[in-house]
Each structure stands twice: as structure tokens, then as C-alpha cells.
Design a protein around this motif. Sequence first.
Motif, PDB file in Angstrom:
ATOM      1  N   UNK A  87      -6.051  16.952  39.238  1.00 17.53           N
ATOM      2  CA  UNK A  87      -5.257  16.584  40.421  1.00 17.53           C
ATOM      3  C   UNK A  87      -5.692  17.366  41.653  1.00 17.53           C
ATOM      4  N   UNK A  88      -6.307  18.531  41.468  1.00 18.34           N
ATOM      5  CA  UNK A  88      -6.770  19.338  42.592  1.00 18.34           C
ATOM      6  C   UNK A  88      -7.937  20.193  42.121  1.00 18.34           C
ATOM      7  N   UNK A  89      -9.044  20.133  42.856  1.00 14.24           N
ATOM      8  CA  UNK A  89     -10.239  20.879  42.470  1.00 14.24           C
ATOM      9  C   UNK A  89     -10.430  22.016  43.467  1.00 14.24           C
ATOM     10  N   UNK A  90      -9.951  23.232  43.148  1.00 21.76           N
ATOM     11  CA  UNK A  90     -10.061  24.339  44.099  1.00 21.76           C
ATOM     12  C   UNK A  90     -11.524  24.702  44.375  1.00 21.76           C
ATOM     13  N   UNK A 121      -9.747  29.186  47.307  1.00 23.92           N
ATOM     14  CA  UNK A 121      -9.334  30.411  46.620  1.00 23.92           C
ATOM     15  C   UNK A 121     -10.314  31.524  46.963  1.00 23.92           C
ATOM     16  N   UNK A 122      -9.828  32.560  47.621  1.00 24.16           N
ATOM     17  CA  UNK A 122     -10.644  33.711  47.989  1.00 24.16           C
ATOM     18  C   UNK A 122     -10.493  34.772  46.904  1.00 24.16           C
ATOM     19  N   UNK A 123     -11.593  35.107  46.234  1.00 24.58           N
ATOM     20  CA  UNK A 123     -11.551  36.003  45.075  1.00 24.58           C
ATOM     21  C   UNK A 123     -12.438  37.215  45.314  1.00 24.58           C
ATOM     22  N   UNK A 124     -11.867  38.406  45.227  1.00 22.11           N
ATOM     23  CA  UNK A 124     -12.678  39.623  45.301  1.00 22.11           C
ATOM     24  C   UNK A 124     -13.132  39.995  43.903  1.00 22.11           C
ATOM     25  N   UNK A 125     -14.441  40.046  43.704  1.00 18.73           N
ATOM     26  CA  UNK A 125     -15.016  40.357  42.397  1.00 18.73           C
ATOM     27  C   UNK A 125     -16.057  41.452  42.589  1.00 18.73           C
ATOM     28  N   UNK A 136     -18.099  32.344  38.087  1.00 17.28           N
ATOM     29  CA  UNK A 136     -16.692  32.579  38.390  1.00 17.28           C
ATOM     30  C   UNK A 136     -16.276  31.991  39.731  1.00 17.28           C
ATOM     31  N   UNK A 137     -17.251  31.739  40.615  1.00 13.75           N
ATOM     32  CA  UNK A 137     -16.956  31.176  41.933  1.00 13.75           C
ATOM     33  C   UNK A 137     -17.981  30.097  42.252  1.00 13.75           C
ATOM     34  N   UNK A 138     -17.654  29.277  43.250  1.00  9.48           N
ATOM     35  CA  UNK A 138     -18.556  28.206  43.675  1.00  9.48           C
ATOM     36  C   UNK A 138     -19.492  28.661  44.783  1.00  9.48           C
ATOM     37  N   UNK A 264     -28.194  26.978  42.878  1.00 12.99           N
ATOM     38  CA  UNK A 264     -29.050  25.797  43.014  1.00 12.99           C
ATOM     39  C   UNK A 264     -28.432  24.640  42.237  1.00 12.99           C
ATOM     40  N   UNK A 265     -28.695  23.433  42.684  1.00 11.71           N
ATOM     41  CA  UNK A 265     -28.212  22.254  41.987  1.00 11.71           C
ATOM     42  C   UNK A 265     -26.878  21.790  42.504  1.00 11.71           C
ATOM     43  N   UNK A 266     -26.319  20.781  41.866  1.00 12.00           N
ATOM     44  CA  UNK A 266     -25.032  20.235  42.309  1.00 12.00           C
ATOM     45  C   UNK A 266     -23.938  21.294  42.265  1.00 12.00           C
ATOM     46  N   UNK A 267     -23.086  21.253  43.249  1.00 10.80           N
ATOM     47  CA  UNK A 267     -21.978  22.201  43.297  1.00 10.80           C
ATOM     48  C   UNK A 267     -20.711  21.488  43.714  1.00 10.80           C
ATOM     49  N   UNK A 268     -19.739  22.254  44.146  1.00 16.21           N
ATOM     50  CA  UNK A 268     -18.475  21.675  44.601  1.00 16.21           C
ATOM     51  C   UNK A 268     -18.751  20.760  45.796  1.00 16.21           C
ATOM     52  N   UNK A 269     -18.184  19.551  45.797  1.00 17.36           N
ATOM     53  CA  UNK A 269     -18.482  18.608  46.887  1.00 17.36           C
ATOM     54  C   UNK A 269     -18.023  19.078  48.262  1.00 17.36           C
ATOM     55  N   UNK A 270     -17.128  20.050  48.323  1.00 18.04           N
ATOM     56  CA  UNK A 270     -16.640  20.522  49.620  1.00 18.04           C
ATOM     57  C   UNK A 270     -17.461  21.682  50.175  1.00 18.04           C
TER      58      UNK A 270
END
Length: 285
Positions: A87-90, A121-125, A136-138, A264-270
Motif C-alpha cells: 500500500x505504500x513503498x517508503x 524515511x531518514x535513517x542514521x546508520x 538497508x537504504x535505497x 547500480x541497477x534498478x532502484x526505487x522509482x522515486x
Amino acid sequence: MTVELRHLRAFLVIAEEGNITRAATRLRLGQPALSRTLRRLEDHLGVRLVDRSTHHLELTAEGRTFRDKAAVALAAVETALDPRGLTSWPLRLGHSWAALGDHTITLLRRWDEAHPDIPLELLRIDDRTAGLTQGKVDAALLRGEVTAPGLRTEPLGSEKRVVVMASDSPLAALPQVGLTDLTAHRIALNTVSGTTTMDLWPPTAQPLATLEVTNTDEWLMAIAAGRAVGISTTATPGNHTHPALVFRPLADAPDVPLVLARREGPGHPALPDLIALTHEILATG
């Protein structure tokens, strides 16, 4: 041998534990069975993933590359099977310590206005690539030279360096600090995600000593306690203010590049929208 997700998980646990026995205990498997899984995986790939010549298990160069690829593959499968993503792709944006600096809040607010159906989603890692190579992130906001393979980087600009010190440090009386001013001090180095190394100084004028830490919080606390001084960029003061800390410009050191990285390669569409918005915000200041 058909490689399954359980084989990837087993290898990642081995890589994380650095020990077959501990990995087997964590996976609730017998040690011989886990050793056979590792050998079969190596036979399937045609390379050695683990160096068995030392007492402590070490990954080979191929093993380190496979570890990162396996982590990305598992993360992608877990994302695809997460029912919340139907329903939602963060869009997950990683950073190690300063995000987009003073522009971080603007980025989040403007994204929410333009894309209310795609959570950012802003993630500090605490990781050299802010979780990007582990899946873990896009995308990730990274500073300094990016050397991890398989990544594409979008240059965003550069940031000037600052010296971070305790408020009662004698350096706080200076309007700006030079590299030679720091040679009598201990330097706090974040060895996991920091951008400062001893290469910043000439070999004949090295600082007194170093204090190595492994994350941003330890780095800040060591400096606030007066145990060392640190070097960061102008993005840090707005994100890590503290009454015990003082920031001064570092006059004679090169700027630090800032990039937005993705795999590299396909990623999140946004992702293209995120890149465009980030450039727009930085351009307008």
C-alpha cells in the motif's frame, strides 16, 4: 546445489560472527552442518569466501563482495514480502551523521508536500555507506571519497571543514583554527563513518595522539568531555548542537565532497525525484 535464502542468511551470520561455532549457535545448527553449507556455497560460486588459514575467521576479498551482495539481495526480498509495502513503498534515505545539514528539515517538509503517498524515511546508520551496500537504504547522503563498488554517486557540492572542541578548550579563543594549531592536541577519529584521517596533516607535523571511536555519539561525547578535538564539516553544528561544544572554521584544509549515492541497477522509482529535489533545495539555499 541450488542457492536458497537460508544459505545467504547463514553466510551473513558467519561473516558477522567471525566464527563458525558462534554462528552455528546463533542459527541453532550443528557446526558440521554449517561448515558443509559454507563449503557448498563456495563450490557453487567457484571461489573461497573465507580464509581458514588464521585462528580468527576472515573473509576473503571475494567473501566481502559476496557479503554485501547477499545483504542487498536479502533486504530486497524482505522489502518485497513486507505487506506494508503493498500500500505504500517508503523511500529510505541513509546518512552517517549529518544528513543534508541545515537543509535536512526543508528536504523532509518539501518531500512530504510533493509526495504525500511516498514516505521518505531518514535513517542514521553508522556505516561507511550509511547502510547502502547492505541494502538497508535505497539511497544515502555520503561525505568524502566513495570507494565501495557497485554504487552510483550524484555530486551535490562540498562542505567546508570545522574544528569541534569542548567549550573550555583553549582553541575556543581563536576565531579560526589551522592544522598546525591542532598538533598539540589529541584528535578524535570516527573510524567507521568519519571523513578525517591523519593524512590531513603532513608527515612531519602530525598531531600528538588520536582517540578512535566507532560512532557519532561516542565521538561527540569524547569531544564534549575534553578528551580530544574533532574535525567535521559545516553540516555538523546544525545537527549536533550541545552546550559543551564549540565549532570553529578550519582554515587550511580541503573541503569535503557531498554526494547522494545509490546502487547500480534498478532502484526505487522515486529516486530521480529525490535527486531533483535535493539539487533544487541546495541551489536555492
